[in-house]
Design a protein around this motif. Structure first.
Motif, PDB file in Angstrom:
ATOM      1  N   ARG A 218       0.829  -1.196   0.000  1.00 25.25           N
ATOM      2  CA  ARG A 218       0.000   0.000   0.000  1.00 25.25           C
ATOM      3  C   ARG A 218       0.878   1.266   0.000  1.00 25.25           C
ATOM      4  N   ILE A 219       1.920   1.219   0.801  1.00 20.95           N
ATOM      5  CA  ILE A 219       2.858   2.353   0.828  1.00 20.95           C
ATOM      6  C   ILE A 219       3.601   2.437  -0.497  1.00 20.95           C
ATOM      7  N   LEU A 220       4.036   1.288  -0.984  1.00 16.22           N
ATOM      8  CA  LEU A 220       4.773   1.246  -2.246  1.00 16.22           C
ATOM      9  C   LEU A 220       3.968   1.843  -3.393  1.00 16.22           C
ATOM     10  N   LEU A 221       2.690   1.497  -3.449  1.00 19.00           N
ATOM     11  CA  LEU A 221       1.860   2.024  -4.533  1.00 19.00           C
ATOM     12  C   LEU A 221       1.770   3.545  -4.474  1.00 19.00           C
ATOM     13  N   ALA A 222       1.708   4.071  -3.270  1.00 20.83           N
ATOM     14  CA  ALA A 222       1.662   5.530  -3.122  1.00 20.83           C
ATOM     15  C   ALA A 222       2.987   6.141  -3.593  1.00 20.83           C
ATOM     16  N   GLN A 223       4.094   5.502  -3.236  1.00 26.51           N
ATOM     17  CA  GLN A 223       5.413   5.987  -3.688  1.00 26.51           C
ATOM     18  C   GLN A 223       5.514   5.905  -5.201  1.00 26.51           C
ATOM     19  N   MET A 224       4.924   4.863  -5.735  1.00 27.98           N
ATOM     20  CA  MET A 224       5.027   4.634  -7.172  1.00 27.98           C
ATOM     21  C   MET A 224       4.319   5.725  -7.965  1.00 27.98           C
ATOM     22  N   ALA A 225       3.304   6.326  -7.362  1.00 29.50           N
ATOM     23  CA  ALA A 225       2.644   7.447  -8.021  1.00 29.50           C
ATOM     24  C   ALA A 225       3.672   8.560  -8.263  1.00 29.50           C
ATOM     25  N   THR A 226       4.566   8.741  -7.313  1.00 25.70           N
ATOM     26  CA  THR A 226       5.599   9.777  -7.437  1.00 25.70           C
ATOM     27  C   THR A 226       6.628   9.388  -8.502  1.00 25.70           C
ATOM     28  N   MET A 227       7.036   8.140  -8.480  1.00 30.54           N
ATOM     29  CA  MET A 227       8.008   7.663  -9.481  1.00 30.54           C
ATOM     30  C   MET A 227       7.431   7.844 -10.885  1.00 30.54           C
ATOM     31  N   HIS A 228       6.159   7.554 -10.990  1.00 32.36           N
ATOM     32  CA  HIS A 228       5.491   7.683 -12.278  1.00 32.36           C
ATOM     33  C   HIS A 228       5.389   9.153 -12.691  1.00 32.36           C
ATOM     34  N   LEU A 230       7.427  11.327 -11.982  1.00 34.45           N
ATOM     35  CA  LEU A 230       8.771  11.739 -12.370  1.00 34.45           C
ATOM     36  C   LEU A 230       9.163  11.173 -13.735  1.00 34.45           C
ATOM     37  N   ASN A 231       8.289  10.361 -14.293  1.00 39.96           N
ATOM     38  CA  ASN A 231       8.553   9.794 -15.614  1.00 39.96           C
ATOM     39  C   ASN A 231       9.651   8.734 -15.586  1.00 39.96           C
ATOM     40  N   ALA A 232       9.782   8.037 -14.463  1.00 38.93           N
ATOM     41  CA  ALA A 232      10.785   6.976 -14.358  1.00 38.93           C
ATOM     42  C   ALA A 232      10.161   5.658 -14.802  1.00 38.93           C
ATOM     43  N   ARG A 233      11.012   4.791 -15.371  1.00 40.16           N
ATOM     44  CA  ARG A 233      10.541   3.486 -15.873  1.00 40.16           C
ATOM     45  C   ARG A 233      11.187   2.342 -15.109  1.00 40.16           C
ATOM     46  N   TYR A 234      10.420   1.250 -15.000  1.00 34.73           N
ATOM     47  CA  TYR A 234      10.948   0.050 -14.330  1.00 34.73           C
ATOM     48  C   TYR A 234      10.489  -1.197 -15.063  1.00 34.73           C
ATOM     49  N   ASP A 235      11.295  -2.251 -14.960  1.00 39.38           N
ATOM     50  CA  ASP A 235      10.924  -3.544 -15.521  1.00 39.38           C
ATOM     51  C   ASP A 235      10.623  -4.562 -14.432  1.00 39.38           C
ATOM     52  N   LEU A 236      11.382  -4.495 -13.343  1.00 41.87           N
ATOM     53  CA  LEU A 236      11.264  -5.520 -12.305  1.00 41.87           C
ATOM     54  C   LEU A 236      11.236  -4.907 -10.909  1.00 41.87           C
ATOM     55  N   ARG A 322       5.882 -12.490 -11.434  1.00 40.66           N
ATOM     56  CA  ARG A 322       4.570 -12.442 -12.055  1.00 40.66           C
ATOM     57  C   ARG A 322       4.257 -10.978 -12.372  1.00 40.66           C
ATOM     58  N   PRO A 323       3.246 -10.741 -13.194  1.00 40.06           N
ATOM     59  CA  PRO A 323       2.875  -9.346 -13.481  1.00 40.06           C
ATOM     60  C   PRO A 323       2.492  -8.631 -12.187  1.00 40.06           C
ATOM     61  N   TYR A 324       2.817  -7.365 -12.119  1.00 40.59           N
ATOM     62  CA  TYR A 324       2.524  -6.584 -10.917  1.00 40.59           C
ATOM     63  C   TYR A 324       1.323  -5.686 -11.175  1.00 40.59           C
ATOM     64  N   GLU A 325       0.288  -5.920 -10.413  1.00 42.53           N
ATOM     65  CA  GLU A 325      -0.934  -5.122 -10.566  1.00 42.53           C
ATOM     66  C   GLU A 325      -0.717  -3.727 -10.014  1.00 42.53           C
ATOM     67  N   ASN A 326      -0.842  -2.742 -10.885  1.00 39.15           N
ATOM     68  CA  ASN A 326      -0.693  -1.362 -10.425  1.00 39.15           C
ATOM     69  C   ASN A 326      -1.227  -0.450 -11.515  1.00 39.15           C
ATOM     70  N   PRO A 327      -1.609   0.757 -11.153  1.00 42.08           N
ATOM     71  CA  PRO A 327      -2.226   1.652 -12.138  1.00 42.08           C
ATOM     72  C   PRO A 327      -1.233   2.408 -13.015  1.00 42.08           C
ATOM     73  N   TYR A 328       0.057   2.239 -12.786  1.00 38.26           N
ATOM     74  CA  TYR A 328       1.026   3.110 -13.458  1.00 38.26           C
ATOM     75  C   TYR A 328       1.834   2.423 -14.548  1.00 38.26           C
ATOM     76  N   TYR A 329       2.251   1.198 -14.284  1.00 41.38           N
ATOM     77  CA  TYR A 329       3.172   0.524 -15.187  1.00 41.38           C
ATOM     78  C   TYR A 329       2.585  -0.808 -15.654  1.00 41.38           C
TER      79      TYR A 329
END
Length: 592
Positions: A218-228, A230-236, A322-329
């Motif tokens: 839950r915390i990670l997803l909130a952080q990921m909104a910021t990473m997104h 910032l226009n940062a990309r991730y694969d894993l 496995r695929p990671y469920e998230n709204p950004y990537y």
RNA sequence: GGGCCCGUAGCUCAGUGGACAGAGCAGCCGCCUUCUAAGCGGUAGGUCGGGGGUUCGAAUCCCUCCGGGCCCGCCA
């Protein structure tokens, strides 16, 4: 890459003259004849001739490439003037990523503790890591970006504990990572902190068993909104708890124990622990012994780093994804016990971590070498960057002494919006433009300086839109785009009508690929950022050129042939700026 | 005590063996009847921390000193 070709030709000629060396071709100073030049002083001793004579002889012997009009001896230098039409043709040639080379480069960056919101220190990590990943991909490498989630760390445990301990309820409005972060800071201000240790330990153990993953997520997803944002990309994503459960640590230690330099002392300071003697790889250490397993059986954090590095480079296997469920990537994959086995087998890794981790990173390389992989040790790079100060002061997550990335993004967007409003009231999408400019300002400020230099984050400068900034480059791009938009379609350019203005701009355009390759080679985006500033400046100078009080380089109203040439050049410039910005993770607005 | 990094114009930084050391900000003077002035041109500003050495040539390489930051735990 005309320079490369010229260097090749020179090397060939020098070989025939009896000096098999490769000289670097540099740009000639403005006040000297020619476009490029090579110094020949270094050859004087070997050839036993004055450099001037060498320049003359090289000129006589060198079969000039077709794109060179003339070789001009200037003192101890041999300079070259390029044929204008060849120079323009090269400048107009569409740029594309370099051909793919085999072999995966794995870039790890971000790796923020999942326990509070991102702050400005993380910003530098992400900006550097994301940019270098993009640059390497453009330079022809297959790049995988990995974000490591330390879900069994003390920070995560403390935050989860604090949320429960203080009985805090989320109001649903505050960004969740900020909410969680406040609990963490409160815990560290709590006079009872020491007394709460056993309870925190319990949370830590639950995390290691992977029981609280949803809460961390839950915390990670909130952080990921910021990473997104910032226009940062991730694969894993790789979760620490998955590494633990996959037993990578035990496997790595088993490998290391085969080395005579990894052992358990029976007596002395390290009695009962498993230690590594790094002295064969890192000479000059005061104490060359490093504990991998403590005498109580627990692993040190760098022992875990070593195991993870072994996995990255294919020495160990065992993680599943496995695929990671998230709204950004959409394409993002995460480690998970129920996933499919996968190992990246990177032939090269880049760990983006601040300079304070230089020592542990050296231990990771030492472990690779001691385990019998010295070749891989050389390919395990640490992109070490200096820390970010905040208005001259050291930041502290624990004390809440930091500025969050979300706050900076918001403030930058607010300022950008005001400027768009003021300068371009008719802008079709002010909000989007403001977002892009804000991002440009922030990310550019993080990558324009060498990583090893400490930077001081100051609002005034990081959010500046003038001078050596991201928005300066973006503005140059928007200006070019504006002309192209008005031009519509156009026909064939007449290269013979080129003036010295087109020539100068074209010459600067030629350096793009070299800047990208340099940045990839040196593993630092600042080389590219600095080039883009130069290119934008060159274009702005072209744009504003005047003669006798009249514009000297109008594009749209230029005579036929020249108009098409200028349009083509502007298009090449615009695309180069857009590509360059993209390699820094910065959007290139068409209007601003 | 051992190790790593930094020191370039008032401030923030490029340049790391080659041609008289370059930008931005701040200062001063100009330029919107020009395709976006988030821009451009000009001006002023430097013992490249000090000293020694290597080299035809050093901001760049070596030594040394000074100033600043960081790392060196059976913490992470």
């Amino acid at each position: 890459m005309l320079r490369r070709a010229l260097e090749e030709a020179i090397a060939q000629a020098l070989k025939e003259m009896g000096v098999p060396v490769r000289l670097k071709v540099a740009r000639a100073p403005k006040d000297k004849p020619g476009d490029y030049g090579v110094p020949l002083f270094a050859l004087a001793k070997e050839l036993r001739k004055p450099p001037q004579a060498i320049a003359q002889e090289l000129k006589d012997r060198l079969p000039l490439p077709e794109f060179v009009e003339e070789a001009i001896p200037v003192g101890g230098y041999l300079n070259f003037r390029l044929r204008t039409e060849a120079l323009l043709r090269e400048a107009l040639r569409p740029k594309a990523p370099f051909p793919r080379r085999p072999g995966v480069v794995l870039v790890e960056h971000t790796s923020v503790n999942p326990n509070k919101e991102l702050h400005v220190g993380h910003l530098r990590n992400i900006a550097l890591g994301d940019a270098i990943a993009r640059i390497l991909a453009y330079a022809g490498r297959e790049v995988l970006v990995l974000n490591y989630i330390d879900d069994t760390g003390r920070q995560a445990a403390e935050t989860l504990f604090a949320l429960r301990h203080y009985g805090l309820t989320w109001d649903g409005k505050e960004k969740y990572d900020h909410f969680a972060g406040r609990a963490y800071v409160r815990l560290h201000q709590d006079p009872e902190y020491e007394r709460l240790q056993p309870a925190i330990e319990e949370v830590l153990h639950a995390l290691e068993r992977g029981e609280l993953r949803e809460e961390v997520n839950r915390i990670l997803l909130a952080q990921m909104a910021t990473m997104h944002a910032l226009n940062a990309r991730y694969d894993l994503l790789v979760w620490e708890s998955d590494i633990v459960r996959a037993g990578l640590l035990q496997k790595a230690l088993a490998l290391l124990e085969q080395s005579p330099h990894v052992f358990r002392p029976r007596e002395g300071k390290y009695a009962g622990a498993l230690v590594m003697d790094a002295s064969p790889v890192i000479p000059g250490l005061e104490d060359p012994f490093f504990v991998l397993l403590r005498s109580n059986g627990t692993a040190t954090y760098y022992a875990k780093d070593i195991a993870f590095q072994f996995w990255k480079m294919g020495i160990l296997e065992g993680l599943r994804f496995r695929p990671y469920e998230n709204p950004y990537y959409p394409g993002l994959r995460t480690s998970a016990p129920e996933g499919e086995a996968y190992t990246p087998k990177a032939e090269e890794t880049i760990n983006v971590i601040d300079v304070r981790q230089s020592h542990p990173q050296a231990l990771v390389r030492a472990a690779l070498a001691l385990a019998g992989y010295p070749n891989l040790a050389e390919k395990a790079h640490h992109l070490a960057y200096e820390t970010v100060l905040l208005e001259g002061r050291q930041m502290s997550g624990r004390k809440g002494l930091a500025v969050s990335v979300d706050e900076v993004l918001e403030e930058a967007t607010r300022r950008a919006r005001a400027i768009v409003e003021e300068k371009n009231p008719d802008h079709p999408d002010k909000e989007e433009a403001a977002r892009m400019v804000a991002l440009g300002a922030i990310r550019f400020s993080m990558v324009k300086t060498e990583p090893k230099k400490q930077i001081d984050f100051r609002y005034q400068e990081a959010l500046s839109f003038e001078g050596d900034t991201g928005p300066y480059v973006q503005y140059a791009h928007a200006r070019a785009h504006s002309i192209l938009r008005k031009a519509g379609e156009w026909g064939a350019p007449d290269l013979s009508q080129a003036t010295p203005y087109e020539r100068a701009l074209a010459l600067d355009l030629l350096d793009f690929e070299e800047a990208v390759l340099d940045a990839a080679e040196e593993k630092t985006p600042h080389v590219l950022a600095q080039y883009l500033l130069d290119l934008a400046a060159s274009w702005n100078a072209y744009y504003n050129a005047r003669e006798n009080g009249q514009p000297a380089t109008p594009v749209l109203t230029a005579p036929e042939g020249l108009r098409e040439l200028r349009l083509s050049l502007v298009q090449s410039l615009q695309r180069t700026l857009a590509t360059g910005l993209d390699l820094l993770g910065i959007p290139a607005p068409e209007v601003m």
